[in-house]
Design an enzyme around this catalytic site. Structure first.
Site, short mmCIF file in Angstrom:
data_model
loop_
_atom_site.label_atom_id
_atom_site.label_comp_id
_atom_site.label_asym_id
_atom_site.label_seq_id
_atom_site.Cartn_x
_atom_site.Cartn_y
_atom_site.Cartn_z
N ASP A 14 58.94 -43.21 159.39
CA ASP A 14 60.39 -43.06 159.57
C ASP A 14 61.02 -44.44 159.52
O ASP A 14 60.33 -45.46 159.63
CB ASP A 14 60.68 -42.39 160.92
CG ASP A 14 62.17 -42.18 161.14
OD1 ASP A 14 62.86 -41.76 160.19
OD2 ASP A 14 62.67 -42.46 162.25
N CYS A 77 61.49 -39.22 157.85
CA CYS A 77 62.89 -39.65 157.73
C CYS A 77 63.61 -38.77 156.70
O CYS A 77 63.17 -38.67 155.54
CB CYS A 77 62.90 -41.11 157.29
SG CYS A 77 64.54 -41.78 157.04
#
Ligand code: DGL
Length: 277
Positions: A14, A77
């Site tokens: 992420d 993400c």
């Protein structure tokens, strides 16, 4: 697939610490899997950066994880999934799963009136990735989306779920008063932490879809299909965390996101990361 492959870790990355919400969902569903998490804390946020930059960062982190011999990569993400997933899948030879498709599938399944809302970072919304994924599943579904750039800093700050957060949400979510979706996709790693207050503002009849939780189910499915699930002889998985910086309040934020202290934490120098293509 060999036993050796099944025992390898799942790589998850992420832009920062928000993706720990996805790690949490994977640990809940697959407690025997080993995980290697990478949070790009030195270069967060991705949500306001150009696509070229996010693609370059996503390639560097994927190369780093592949060097650690992961058996698959989860792009936790939303922003990186929206703009870099295709390029990663074309470049690397292991399964790479993003959060957009699983979240979209769950929303389409749960939407009774075929009206879906999506919230995310400016880049995620601008990319139209959720809209395209939903329309690919059902072209008649009405999709309304809204970028909510102030929400990530509020979560990172651990701002209490008070009048300030409510006011920001009411302003962003006003878009949905005229379009009234029956399912709303939480299209950003940070939004599950605001789930209760988003539900209050949207009202009880709107179903909230947590893309992270849906992604954990997709990870399980992909690994099962490839014969790479780790049943671990009953042993719990090991979870190693790597970051590119230790920001202020790091330990507090990270363990709050995970719901317990992090086992093993390492810092990767940015120069090392940037040496990857
Ligand atoms: N992790 C990002 C996402 O899910 C949010 C934070 C950022 O802007 O980097 O889109």
């Amino acid at each position: 697939m060999s036993e050796l492959n099944a025992k390898r870790a799942i790589g998850v990355f992420d832009s920062g610490l928000g993706g720990i919400s996805v790690v949490r969902a994977i640990i809940d569903l697959l407690p025997h899997e080993h995980l290697i998490y990478f949070g790009d804390t030195a270069r967060v946020p991705y949500g306001s950066k150009s696509n070229e930059t996010v693609i370059r960062f996503a390639h560097q982190i994927s190369s780093f994880l592949i060097e650690k011999q992961v058996k698959m990569i989860v792009v936790a993400c939303n922003t990186a999934s929206a703009v870099a997933l295709q390029s990663l899948q074309q470049s690397f030879n292991i399964p790479i799963v993003g959060v957009i498709e699983p979240g979209s599938e769950a929303a389409v399944k749960s939407s009774r009136h075929r009206r879906i809302g999506v919230i995310g970072t400016a880049s995620t919304i601008r990319s139209g990735a959720y809209r395209a994924a939903i329309r690919a599943l059902d072209s008649d579904i009405e999709v309304t989306d809204q970028a909510c750039p102030l929400l990530v800093p509020l979560v990172e700050e651990d701002w209490p779920l008070d009048g300030v957060v409510r006011q920001v949400l009411e302003s962003y979510l006003a878009t949905f008063k005229t379009h009234e979706p029956d399912s709303l996709i939480l299209g950003c790693t940070h939004y599950p932490y605001l789930k209760s207050i988003i539900q209050e503002v949207m009202g009880p009849s709107v179903h909230l879809v947590d893309s992270g939780e849906e992604t954990a189910t997709r990870v399980q499915k992909v690994l099962a299909e490839m014969g790479m699930l780790n049943h671990g002889n009953g042993d719990p998985g090991r979870h190693n965390f790597y970051v590119s910086d230790f920001p202020q309040k790091f330990e507090e934020t990270a363990s709050r996101f995970l719901g317990r202290p992090l086992d093993k934490l390492f810092k990767v120098e940015l120069e090392v990361l940037e040496s990857y293509k």
